[in-house]
Design a protein around this motif. Sequence first.
Motif, PDB file in Angstrom:
ATOM      1  N   SER A 214       0.806  -1.225   0.000  1.00 37.91           N
ATOM      2  CA  SER A 214       0.000   0.000   0.000  1.00 37.91           C
ATOM      3  C   SER A 214       0.838   1.274   0.000  1.00 37.91           C
ATOM      4  O   SER A 214       0.284   2.365  -0.069  1.00 37.91           O
ATOM      5  N   ALA A 215       2.161   1.156   0.091  1.00 34.71           N
ATOM      6  CA  ALA A 215       2.992   2.362   0.212  1.00 34.71           C
ATOM      7  C   ALA A 215       4.165   2.281  -0.769  1.00 34.71           C
ATOM      8  O   ALA A 215       5.304   2.019  -0.363  1.00 34.71           O
ATOM      9  N   PRO A 216       3.937   2.530  -2.050  1.00 34.25           N
ATOM     10  CA  PRO A 216       5.014   2.428  -3.057  1.00 34.25           C
ATOM     11  C   PRO A 216       5.919   3.659  -3.053  1.00 34.25           C
ATOM     12  O   PRO A 216       5.992   4.418  -4.029  1.00 34.25           O
ATOM     13  N   TYR A 217       6.609   3.864  -1.948  1.00 32.07           N
ATOM     14  CA  TYR A 217       7.487   5.019  -1.799  1.00 32.07           C
ATOM     15  C   TYR A 217       8.920   4.523  -1.563  1.00 32.07           C
ATOM     16  O   TYR A 217       9.145   3.441  -1.025  1.00 32.07           O
ATOM     17  N   VAL A 218       9.862   5.355  -1.911  1.00 31.60           N
ATOM     18  CA  VAL A 218      11.266   5.018  -1.688  1.00 31.60           C
ATOM     19  C   VAL A 218      12.010   6.274  -1.214  1.00 31.60           C
ATOM     20  O   VAL A 218      11.775   7.368  -1.738  1.00 31.60           O
ATOM     21  N   VAL A 219      12.854   6.092  -0.213  1.00 30.00           N
ATOM     22  CA  VAL A 219      13.747   7.141   0.279  1.00 30.00           C
ATOM     23  C   VAL A 219      15.167   6.735  -0.074  1.00 30.00           C
ATOM     24  O   VAL A 219      15.589   5.614   0.231  1.00 30.00           O
ATOM     25  N   LEU A 220      15.893   7.613  -0.724  1.00 31.89           N
ATOM     26  CA  LEU A 220      17.258   7.321  -1.149  1.00 31.89           C
ATOM     27  C   LEU A 220      18.241   7.669  -0.036  1.00 31.89           C
ATOM     28  O   LEU A 220      18.045   8.635   0.707  1.00 31.89           O
ATOM     29  N   SER A 231      23.310  13.994  -7.304  1.00 32.52           N
ATOM     30  CA  SER A 231      22.859  15.050  -6.383  1.00 32.52           C
ATOM     31  C   SER A 231      21.791  15.941  -7.006  1.00 32.52           C
ATOM     32  O   SER A 231      21.772  17.159  -6.806  1.00 32.52           O
ATOM     33  N   ASP A 232      20.885  15.315  -7.747  1.00 28.78           N
ATOM     34  CA  ASP A 232      19.807  16.056  -8.408  1.00 28.78           C
ATOM     35  C   ASP A 232      18.753  16.462  -7.379  1.00 28.78           C
ATOM     36  O   ASP A 232      18.071  15.607  -6.793  1.00 28.78           O
ATOM     37  N   ASN A 233      18.611  17.752  -7.146  1.00 32.17           N
ATOM     38  CA  ASN A 233      17.640  18.242  -6.165  1.00 32.17           C
ATOM     39  C   ASN A 233      16.196  18.074  -6.627  1.00 32.17           C
ATOM     40  O   ASN A 233      15.270  18.223  -5.824  1.00 32.17           O
ATOM     41  N   THR A 234      15.982  17.780  -7.895  1.00 36.54           N
ATOM     42  CA  THR A 234      14.617  17.602  -8.404  1.00 36.54           C
ATOM     43  C   THR A 234      14.201  16.133  -8.409  1.00 36.54           C
ATOM     44  O   THR A 234      13.205  15.773  -9.030  1.00 36.54           O
ATOM     45  N   VAL A 235      14.954  15.264  -7.702  1.00 39.49           N
ATOM     46  CA  VAL A 235      14.660  13.836  -7.736  1.00 39.49           C
ATOM     47  C   VAL A 235      13.364  13.507  -7.001  1.00 39.49           C
ATOM     48  O   VAL A 235      12.713  12.501  -7.308  1.00 39.49           O
ATOM     49  N   VAL A 236      12.975  14.356  -6.034  1.00 36.43           N
ATOM     50  CA  VAL A 236      11.740  14.094  -5.291  1.00 36.43           C
ATOM     51  C   VAL A 236      10.549  14.140  -6.256  1.00 36.43           C
ATOM     52  O   VAL A 236      10.373  15.098  -7.015  1.00 36.43           O
ATOM     53  N   GLY A 237       9.731  13.091  -6.222  1.00 37.28           N
ATOM     54  CA  GLY A 237       8.595  12.958  -7.133  1.00 37.28           C
ATOM     55  C   GLY A 237       8.909  12.099  -8.335  1.00 37.28           C
ATOM     56  O   GLY A 237       7.991  11.709  -9.078  1.00 37.28           O
ATOM     57  N   HIS A 238      10.191  11.766  -8.536  1.00 38.47           N
ATOM     58  CA  HIS A 238      10.583  10.925  -9.665  1.00 38.47           C
ATOM     59  C   HIS A 238      10.143   9.487  -9.412  1.00 38.47           C
ATOM     60  O   HIS A 238      10.255   8.977  -8.304  1.00 38.47           O
ATOM     61  N   VAL A 239       9.640   8.802 -10.432  1.00 38.15           N
ATOM     62  CA  VAL A 239       9.184   7.420 -10.310  1.00 38.15           C
ATOM     63  C   VAL A 239      10.267   6.491 -10.822  1.00 38.15           C
ATOM     64  O   VAL A 239      10.773   6.656 -11.942  1.00 38.15           O
ATOM     65  N   VAL A 240      10.657   5.522 -10.003  1.00 38.17           N
ATOM     66  CA  VAL A 240      11.660   4.523 -10.384  1.00 38.17           C
ATOM     67  C   VAL A 240      10.999   3.154 -10.377  1.00 38.17           C
ATOM     68  O   VAL A 240       9.922   2.964  -9.802  1.00 38.17           O
ATOM     69  N   HIS A 245       8.273  -2.800 -10.422  1.00 39.90           N
ATOM     70  CA  HIS A 245       7.137  -2.157  -9.764  1.00 39.90           C
ATOM     71  C   HIS A 245       7.459  -0.678  -9.592  1.00 39.90           C
ATOM     72  O   HIS A 245       8.573  -0.323  -9.195  1.00 39.90           O
ATOM     73  N   PRO A 246       6.492   0.210  -9.846  1.00 44.26           N
ATOM     74  CA  PRO A 246       6.753   1.646  -9.725  1.00 44.26           C
ATOM     75  C   PRO A 246       6.793   2.097  -8.262  1.00 44.26           C
ATOM     76  O   PRO A 246       5.907   1.775  -7.471  1.00 44.26           O
ATOM     77  N   PHE A 247       7.838   2.852  -7.926  1.00 43.90           N
ATOM     78  CA  PHE A 247       7.989   3.452  -6.599  1.00 43.90           C
ATOM     79  C   PHE A 247       8.327   4.928  -6.788  1.00 43.90           C
ATOM     80  O   PHE A 247       9.133   5.269  -7.655  1.00 43.90           O
ATOM     81  N   THR A 248       7.735   5.775  -5.978  1.00 40.74           N
ATOM     82  CA  THR A 248       7.959   7.211  -6.078  1.00 40.74           C
ATOM     83  C   THR A 248       9.005   7.655  -5.054  1.00 40.74           C
ATOM     84  O   THR A 248       8.885   7.329  -3.866  1.00 40.74           O
ATOM     85  N   VAL A 249      10.012   8.378  -5.530  1.00 44.66           N
ATOM     86  CA  VAL A 249      11.035   8.919  -4.631  1.00 44.66           C
ATOM     87  C   VAL A 249      10.414  10.089  -3.868  1.00 44.66           C
ATOM     88  O   VAL A 249       9.973  11.074  -4.464  1.00 44.66           O
ATOM     89  N   ILE A 250      10.387   9.980  -2.520  1.00 44.87           N
ATOM     90  CA  ILE A 250       9.767  11.039  -1.727  1.00 44.87           C
ATOM     91  C   ILE A 250      10.795  11.792  -0.878  1.00 44.87           C
ATOM     92  O   ILE A 250      10.456  12.829  -0.296  1.00 44.87           O
ATOM     93  N   GLY A 251      12.040  11.307  -0.802  1.00 48.40           N
ATOM     94  CA  GLY A 251      13.013  12.011   0.022  1.00 48.40           C
ATOM     95  C   GLY A 251      14.398  11.422  -0.076  1.00 48.40           C
ATOM     96  O   GLY A 251      14.619  10.365  -0.689  1.00 48.40           O
ATOM     97  N   VAL A 252      15.338  12.127   0.535  1.00 43.50           N
ATOM     98  CA  VAL A 252      16.741  11.708   0.621  1.00 43.50           C
ATOM     99  C   VAL A 252      17.161  11.799   2.083  1.00 43.50           C
ATOM    100  O   VAL A 252      16.916  12.805   2.760  1.00 43.50           O
ATOM    101  N   ALA A 253      17.783  10.745   2.579  1.00 37.35           N
ATOM    102  CA  ALA A 253      18.233  10.712   3.972  1.00 37.35           C
ATOM    103  C   ALA A 253      19.450  11.613   4.155  1.00 37.35           C
ATOM    104  O   ALA A 253      20.178  11.894   3.197  1.00 37.35           O
ATOM    105  N   PRO A 254      19.710  12.082   5.376  1.00 35.98           N
ATOM    106  CA  PRO A 254      20.890  12.932   5.601  1.00 35.98           C
ATOM    107  C   PRO A 254      22.189  12.149   5.408  1.00 35.98           C
ATOM    108  O   PRO A 254      22.223  10.917   5.504  1.00 35.98           O
ATOM    109  N   ALA A 255      23.273  12.871   5.150  1.00 36.82           N
ATOM    110  CA  ALA A 255      24.549  12.247   4.812  1.00 36.82           C
ATOM    111  C   ALA A 255      25.088  11.392   5.948  1.00 36.82           C
ATOM    112  O   ALA A 255      25.699  10.348   5.721  1.00 36.82           O
TER     113      ALA A 255
END
Length: 882
Positions: A214-220, A231-240, A245-255
């Motif tokens: 139920s939660a097709p999301y991915v955090v990089l 380091s593409d700042n526009t990656v949020v919202g990108h579908v991989v 299976h399609p998963f939507t990038v919703i965020g990036v974890a801190p370094a």
Amino acid sequence: MFSYLRSLAVKFLRRSEIVDDLEEKPASHPVHRTDDLERPDLSRTAAQRQARIEFGARERFKEGSYVALGGNLFDILSRDANLALRRLRKSKGFTSVAILTLAVAIGANAVVFGIMDALLLRPLEVPQAGSLYGTHYGDGSGFQSYPNYIDLRDRNHSFEDLACFNFAFVGFDPGKDPSNSTGFAVSGNYFDVLKVQPYLGRFFHGSDERGQNSAPYVVLSYAYWHSRFHSDNTVVGHVVQINKHPFTVIGVAPAEFRGTLFFLSPDFFVPIVNQQQVGAGNAFIERGNTQGVFEVFGHLRPGVTVGEAEADVNAIGNALQKAYPKEVRHEKTTLGRVGLTAFGGAIRAFVAGLTLLAFLILLAACANLGGLFAAHAADRSRGVALRLALGSTRDRILRQLLTEAVLISIAGGTFGLCGSIVLLRKLAAWQPFQVAPIHIPIALDARIFLVALLLALVSGLLFGIVPARQVMQAHPYEVIKAGWNPIAGHRISVRDALLVVQIAICAVLVTASIVAVRGLVRSLKSDVGFEPRETLVLGADLSMVGYSGDNLLLMQRRLVDTIAAIPGVDHAGLVNNYPPLVYTAAFRVNTYRDDARDLSQSNVTATPYSYDVSPDYFEAAGTSILAGRSFTWHDDRSAPRVAIANRHFAVMMFGSVERAVGSYYRNQHGNRIQIVGVAEDGKYMSLTEDQQPALFRPFLQSSANLVHVVVRSKRHPEALALAMRVKLREMDAGLPVDIQTWSALLNVVLFPGRVATMALGALGMMGGILSITGIFGMAAYSVNKRLKELGIRVALGAPRTEVLSAALGHAVRLLAIGSVAGLIVGVLASKVLASIVYQATPRDPLVLAGVVIAMVLLGLVATWIPAQRALSVDPLVLLREE
């Protein structure tokens, strides 16, 4: 207080005037006393002599006045340091050997501390890490089921909240250049429990979970976002695409956040409710599937102790076992540090062993340097006696010796620290396996520098005080009259005892290194139940390209047939999940006797490792069938359930191999399964494991997404791999595969033994270096002190063997005593060594012979130069110098 500070300020500001005054007063007092003593019956010369005797040494008076003045600590230290540097420069050989010895010891300890700091001491880079604990589920697997996690999360009273994670090995397609990636499948509250904030976008939460898939999301992860998405700042919202299976990038974890397992940095994080889409099958819903969750963790509530939390968790585990006796087996749950919960015991044991050996290196170095300093002090005995006779205090001489020791320790510590920094940086960048982002999270912080400095200072004090007894008991008149001859007599000196201790420690290290090498060689040649040579293994996750259900079985059959048809392939056999000993990944099942009716966990007869294989697998793997038959293509879902057991399972369940063939057992679902064959025993999870039971079942009676095809052929591996890839592209161009030799895949299971062998080998080499320097120092000192005696022996016609015996006999005897003691300790430590390296034992005749030969060679190398000097003694030159 004000007057005291004022006096100190005056002493510092008017230092030159005070020093000039101190120079004048010691000279004027004897002159005035001479004037008082001079009379007709006592000449001026006699009066001067009497005055000097009364006042004592002028330099001693000046030094006493200078010390009494106070506020001159830095001046005293500066003078001692300058004098120590001049003396050390005059003894370049001694100084170089001492610095090298200490650099080796401190460098080794700094490296070991850096590894310990990375794995055991430093907490996760998350807020409030001190109250964060993970649960090690005590069913022997290290994993637990997802439904059990839900019950544990909702029913406990000790944690603020509980999160979990598991591994996800997937095909990751960001839109171009798809590749295999390793990530974490985590609970929705994972980031909330860790109290981590995103670098970009947002994290998913528990509210995003509404059931399976139920939660097709991915955090990089930050590193994966930087390397894969530049380091593409526009990656949020990108579908991989993950496993198609399609998963939507919703965020990036801190370094600074690299997951919750210290030595593995995931590429991404996906919700665990979508495990089915990332290749975990039905682990989300099956309570009996103990592969659903790897670790559960959370923050303890304020005021709750670890013991109280363990009691709470164990009570829940026992309740679940009573409620679900067929699916749940619970022994004991313990809490541990997050990041090492499942591996903590093994890693702590390994680091403890390394720490002990590194400490032995440091102890041997201190013993070596203590002996060298004692010999160095003996060489300076006449000079020390003259200083004492001239009025110098013993405290001043001891302070001077300690200053020299501290300078050497600082220099050795500096060189050792520099070497350790280079090595630690290489270890931090080292990735032993290309298939997984495994690394050692080493950080060069101030603690490593402080430990190196502390070790240097403590070491300097330890070996610097060894000559103290010589100085405190030295009698100036006797030393000047008779000289210092510590070699005379047969009394064992402190220096001899230190050398024996050092040689014993080094012999233990040499024994450990030879044992490790021998054990590794034997492990490579041992019988593991299959023959990895001349074998390629093709790995593929069929779910990555959308195969499921009946199509999955059809694709597996096509895969085996296609590979078997390649020219030069002798046998091709498929195994679901992983072959034995690959990635230390093996799965157990519960089995019961045929007459069992109560299929609860308490009635389990055996928990063998389970493998689903194709008909030609045993021939491809080189595993012998001892009795019965192998599988055929008719052993499918429409045929009766059958299995092949290894010898250990056959004897455990049925009493013998012969009775096993044709007999039945029951699986965890109560199904009767007939044993149609018995295969030879092997190793399945680890080379060091005791013999374990194992079952093999037809893969056509069960299916799995992840498959490996074992291919036996005499063709060159690279040529065969190329031919396999060509055929696979013709069959399905989008199927990602990994092709390696079976021997290469065993690198993971051999990794602990190889690391232990390299570590023990390096420490053994260090021990050998210390042995050479210690024996060389003793032998050279012995020859130097007995040159006159040796010259007389040569002049009287003594044979060369007698000269060598007189010159080096004492050092050789100490070498023999230390070597025997070290070998005995090494033999007594055989259990510890066997737990680190497979089939390692110091009682092996080859090991014993290797240690003896190694110590003899070390002795020959160390005594070569002193022996040459002893044999080249010229009596005429010595007598002329005398």
